[in-house]
Each structure stands twice: as C-alpha cells, then as structure tokens.
Write a protein that holds these residues in place. Sequence first.
Motif, PDB file in Angstrom:
ATOM      1  N   ASP A 136      44.801 -29.421  -7.337  1.00 47.24           N
ATOM      2  CA  ASP A 136      44.060 -30.670  -7.119  1.00 47.24           C
ATOM      3  C   ASP A 136      43.858 -31.458  -8.412  1.00 47.24           C
ATOM      4  O   ASP A 136      43.051 -32.385  -8.454  1.00 47.24           O
ATOM      5  CB  ASP A 136      42.754 -30.440  -6.353  1.00 47.24           C
ATOM      6  N   LEU A 154      33.950 -40.383 -12.628  1.00 44.24           N
ATOM      7  CA  LEU A 154      34.190 -39.762 -13.933  1.00 44.24           C
ATOM      8  C   LEU A 154      33.020 -40.108 -14.843  1.00 44.24           C
ATOM      9  O   LEU A 154      32.796 -41.268 -15.172  1.00 44.24           O
ATOM     10  CB  LEU A 154      35.511 -40.287 -14.520  1.00 44.24           C
ATOM     11  N   ASP A 208      39.073 -28.291 -10.719  1.00 43.68           N
ATOM     12  CA  ASP A 208      38.665 -26.905 -10.476  1.00 43.68           C
ATOM     13  C   ASP A 208      38.461 -26.142 -11.782  1.00 43.68           C
ATOM     14  O   ASP A 208      37.513 -25.358 -11.910  1.00 43.68           O
ATOM     15  CB  ASP A 208      39.672 -26.197  -9.560  1.00 43.68           C
ATOM     16  N   ASP A 215      37.570 -27.433 -14.595  1.00 46.39           N
ATOM     17  CA  ASP A 215      36.353 -27.957 -15.230  1.00 46.39           C
ATOM     18  C   ASP A 215      35.095 -27.497 -14.502  1.00 46.39           C
ATOM     19  O   ASP A 215      34.067 -27.234 -15.131  1.00 46.39           O
ATOM     20  CB  ASP A 215      36.399 -29.487 -15.283  1.00 46.39           C
ATOM     21  N   TRP A 238      36.129 -44.847  -7.029  1.00 45.58           N
ATOM     22  CA  TRP A 238      35.737 -43.855  -6.028  1.00 45.58           C
ATOM     23  C   TRP A 238      35.705 -42.450  -6.606  1.00 45.58           C
ATOM     24  O   TRP A 238      34.995 -41.594  -6.088  1.00 45.58           O
ATOM     25  CB  TRP A 238      36.646 -43.910  -4.799  1.00 45.58           C
ATOM     26  N   LEU A 255      40.251 -35.858  -0.143  1.00 43.51           N
ATOM     27  CA  LEU A 255      38.919 -35.237  -0.148  1.00 43.51           C
ATOM     28  C   LEU A 255      37.820 -36.231  -0.517  1.00 43.51           C
ATOM     29  O   LEU A 255      36.780 -36.289   0.140  1.00 43.51           O
ATOM     30  CB  LEU A 255      38.892 -34.062  -1.137  1.00 43.51           C
ATOM     31  N   VAL A 256      38.036 -36.979  -1.579  1.00 46.77           N
ATOM     32  CA  VAL A 256      36.958 -37.813  -2.120  1.00 46.77           C
ATOM     33  C   VAL A 256      37.043 -39.236  -1.560  1.00 46.77           C
ATOM     34  O   VAL A 256      36.080 -39.755  -1.005  1.00 46.77           O
ATOM     35  CB  VAL A 256      36.987 -37.804  -3.664  1.00 46.77           C
ATOM     36  N   VAL A 269      42.960 -34.997 -15.213  1.00 45.55           N
ATOM     37  CA  VAL A 269      41.697 -34.411 -14.757  1.00 45.55           C
ATOM     38  C   VAL A 269      42.035 -33.117 -14.012  1.00 45.55           C
ATOM     39  O   VAL A 269      42.934 -33.107 -13.158  1.00 45.55           O
ATOM     40  CB  VAL A 269      40.934 -35.392 -13.842  1.00 45.55           C
ATOM     41  N   GLY A 295      37.095 -24.559  -6.611  1.00 41.73           N
ATOM     42  CA  GLY A 295      36.061 -25.371  -7.248  1.00 41.73           C
ATOM     43  C   GLY A 295      34.663 -24.790  -7.135  1.00 41.73           C
ATOM     44  O   GLY A 295      34.388 -23.688  -7.635  1.00 41.73           O
ATOM     45  N   VAL A 296      33.783 -25.503  -6.438  1.00 38.38           N
ATOM     46  CA  VAL A 296      32.348 -25.213  -6.510  1.00 38.38           C
ATOM     47  C   VAL A 296      32.009 -23.810  -5.980  1.00 38.38           C
ATOM     48  O   VAL A 296      31.279 -23.056  -6.632  1.00 38.38           O
ATOM     49  CB  VAL A 296      31.554 -26.316  -5.780  1.00 38.38           C
ATOM     50  N   TRP A 337      29.789 -30.107  -9.320  1.00 38.69           N
ATOM     51  CA  TRP A 337      30.894 -30.499 -10.207  1.00 38.69           C
ATOM     52  C   TRP A 337      30.346 -31.515 -11.216  1.00 38.69           C
ATOM     53  O   TRP A 337      29.265 -32.071 -11.022  1.00 38.69           O
ATOM     54  CB  TRP A 337      32.071 -31.098  -9.429  1.00 38.69           C
ATOM     55  N   PHE A 351      45.556 -34.893  -3.058  1.00 41.22           N
ATOM     56  CA  PHE A 351      44.379 -34.152  -2.620  1.00 41.22           C
ATOM     57  C   PHE A 351      43.062 -34.890  -2.872  1.00 41.22           C
ATOM     58  O   PHE A 351      42.200 -34.953  -1.990  1.00 41.22           O
ATOM     59  CB  PHE A 351      44.337 -32.766  -3.278  1.00 41.22           C
ATOM     60  N   GLN A 352      42.854 -35.443  -4.051  1.00 46.24           N
ATOM     61  CA  GLN A 352      41.574 -36.116  -4.322  1.00 46.24           C
ATOM     62  C   GLN A 352      41.410 -37.363  -3.454  1.00 46.24           C
ATOM     63  O   GLN A 352      40.289 -37.709  -3.082  1.00 46.24           O
ATOM     64  CB  GLN A 352      41.421 -36.464  -5.811  1.00 46.24           C
TER      65      GLN A 352
HETATM   66  N1  FO1 Z   1      33.967 -34.778  -5.953  1.00 40.08           N
HETATM   67  C1  FO1 Z   1      33.507 -35.753  -5.166  1.00 40.08           C
HETATM   68  O1  FO1 Z   1      33.195 -35.507  -4.011  1.00 40.08           O
HETATM   69  N2  FO1 Z   1      33.386 -37.041  -5.648  1.00 40.08           N
HETATM   70  C2  FO1 Z   1      33.696 -37.372  -6.912  1.00 40.08           C
HETATM   71  O2  FO1 Z   1      33.581 -38.516  -7.304  1.00 40.08           O
HETATM   72  C3  FO1 Z   1      34.156 -36.309  -7.785  1.00 40.08           C
HETATM   73  C4  FO1 Z   1      34.444 -36.538  -9.115  1.00 40.08           C
HETATM   74  C5  FO1 Z   1      34.808 -35.452  -9.954  1.00 40.08           C
HETATM   75  C6  FO1 Z   1      35.028 -35.651 -11.322  1.00 40.08           C
HETATM   76  C7  FO1 Z   1      35.381 -34.572 -12.130  1.00 40.08           C
HETATM   77  C8  FO1 Z   1      35.523 -33.313 -11.571  1.00 40.08           C
HETATM   78  O3  FO1 Z   1      35.865 -32.273 -12.352  1.00 40.08           O
HETATM   79  C9  FO1 Z   1      35.304 -33.096 -10.224  1.00 40.08           C
HETATM   80  C10 FO1 Z   1      34.945 -34.160  -9.404  1.00 40.08           C
HETATM   81  N3  FO1 Z   1      34.717 -33.970  -8.044  1.00 40.08           N
HETATM   82  C11 FO1 Z   1      34.286 -35.008  -7.248  1.00 40.08           C
HETATM   83  C12 FO1 Z   1      34.911 -32.664  -7.429  1.00 40.08           C
HETATM   84  C13 FO1 Z   1      36.345 -32.417  -6.958  1.00 40.08           C
HETATM   85  O4  FO1 Z   1      36.878 -33.481  -6.259  1.00 40.08           O
HETATM   86  C14 FO1 Z   1      36.385 -31.234  -5.991  1.00 40.08           C
HETATM   87  O5  FO1 Z   1      35.268 -30.422  -6.086  1.00 40.08           O
HETATM   88  C15 FO1 Z   1      37.515 -30.309  -6.200  1.00 40.08           C
HETATM   89  O6  FO1 Z   1      38.708 -30.945  -6.469  1.00 40.08           O
HETATM   90  C16 FO1 Z   1      37.680 -29.404  -4.971  1.00 40.08           C
HETATM   91  O7  FO1 Z   1      37.903 -28.141  -5.377  1.00 40.08           O
END
Ligand code: FO1
Length: 315
Positions: free
Chosen positions: A39, A93, A51, A53, A90, A156-157, A48, A12-13, A69, A152-153
Amino acid sequence: VRRTIITVLAGGVGGARFLRGLSRRTDPDRLAIIGNTGDDEEFFGLHVAPDLDTVLYTLTGQADPDRGWGLAGETFACLGALGRLGEPTWFQLGDRDLATHLWRTERLRAGWPLSRVTRDLGRHHGLRPALLPMTDDRVRTFVHTEHGRLAFQSYLVRRRGRGRVRRIEIAGASTARPAPGVLDVLARSRAIVIAPSNPLVSVGPILAVPAIRRAIARRRAPSAAICPLVGGRPIRGPLHRMLRGLGLEVSPRGVARLYAGLVDLFVLDAADARWAPAVHALGMRVLVTDTVMHSPAHAGRLAAAVLRTLGVSPA
Ligand code: FO1
C-alpha cells in the motif's frame, strides 16, 4: 540482523497494536517485523510507506492514539497550503510526517534500497525491533471495483473502502524478491506470528512474494495467526466487504482458509468460539481468547497467550 526469536508479519494499525503488546512481553531487540509495502504510494513525488510508518510510529510511542496512523499532535499546514494551490488533499500528510517521506524519498533517489532506508529511519527514531520491508522491489496493491482499478490508498482512503470488490491485484509480487534479512529472520525464528491485519491487502501482499510464502510453508518454527474478524466484522477497515465481494466466507473460517498450510495455530476471539471446530477441521490448532486490543495491556495479554500456546518462552 540481530538474534531473532519472534518474527511477525504485519500490516498497518492492527498489526502495529499487536506488536506494541508483543514488545511489552518479549525482548524487543529479539523481535523482527516483516512489513507490507503493497500500500505504498507516491504523493507529491514523495514515497509514502504507510504500513512501515505506522509500525515505526506506534512502537516508538509517537503514533496518534485515536487514528492509529500518523504522528500524535500533528499539524497539517503544508497540506492546507497545497490545497490552496488546488492540489488534492484527501490523503492527510502531516507536517512532521512529511519529514519522514522527504527523507525516505531523498535516500531512495540516491540509490538506497527501501530496506536500508527503513533500517536507518528506525535507528534515528530509536526503534528496537528489526523492521524489514517485505521486498525492495516495487509491489503495489490495486483493488478492482465497479469504479475501476484503484490504487490501494485511493480505494481505502479516497473512496472510503466503498464499492463492490471484484478482484485484488498485487502487482509486481510474483517476481519480487524478499528484502535482505527477510529469509534469514524466518529461518532463525523461534515463532512466526501473523498479526491481526487484513489477510487480503495487508498480509496478502507479504505472502504473495513467492520466496516468503515458500519459507513460511516450509518453516521449522511454530506459527500462529490472529483472526482480524470479531463477530463477523473487522475492528477497522473493509475486510468483511472485501471477503464478500470476492465470494469468500465472511467468518473466521474464511480467514483461516487463506492461511491453510502456513499456520499451526489460529487465534479466535471469544465472541467467535463457535467457529473453533470449523477452523480445527482445516488442520489448525485453535486458541480462543480476547483478541480486541483496547489498550497496550490488552495487546500484551493477547501476545503472551499466543506465545504460551505456541510453547515459546517470552524472553
Ligand atoms: N488513513 C486514512 O484513513 N486517511 C488518511 O488521510 C491517511 C493518511 C496517512 C498518512 C500517512 C500514513 O502513514 C498513513 C495514513 N493513513 C491514512 C493510513 C493508511 O491509509 C492505512 O492505515 C494503511 O495504508 C492501511 O494499512
């Protein structure tokens, strides 16, 4: 797939920020990205792919700069309305992000594989590198903690990465096949780079696809990994807690061990220079440099240093 010079495995990020730096230092049309789909999650019936996106939005300059993200300037009216209907909110979106998930889901329902959906989405957004999901098959990461087996979500979230990690399960990986193009870009790469993403839950699922791991183990191109731990902690995310929970060493060596046999060069932050001999003892060359990507320019310098050390000309 276009002629490729550099292939990056990315989560991801952190992965997306590294890629943004790399695409400043090399021809983005000759970049291929293998993205994690472990994830991915369904929310409100929508597929959804966070990563994929995150990479798409970051490389097209649309990502929210603070969160890393989602889309910059996003609104959450739809989610708010769902909340008033008593639905869980939580997972944030955004209104415009929802268009991506609606579009993806509709095409998946029409029978398109995820790789084709991702390619077309990239085209519509003006993405220049080839973004390839690791697989078109269903692979899902679960984190086992004292709270049970969490998607996973949710881990993590929803639970904010809390709870002692006992096991990480990459369900479906052992029978997953690489998506079309993945083995091809690996075979035609001039360099393979593992981005500074979480090795357990971002890169781990990609390497858990047996044919991908095999292709990287048998690579001809030089390969590198950038350590996502700096001074014993990840820049973001719960990697240190995951390593500890699993009984693995919370150190660059602990990360490097996960990549043994897959990378020729391991990139350490200057703050972790003292780990260089221990990593070298695992049979990897070591590059010590600044790895913290405060800005796209920092990420660009990191990417250029990695390519230079691998002996790969950037353009
Ligand atoms: N990360 C969060 O910490 N909180 C969120 O509500 C969240 C929403 C979200 C929506 C779309 C998307 O593409 C990513 C989002 N993420 C969110 C990031 C995501 O959970 C993580 O960065 C990756 O899954 C880890 O690699």
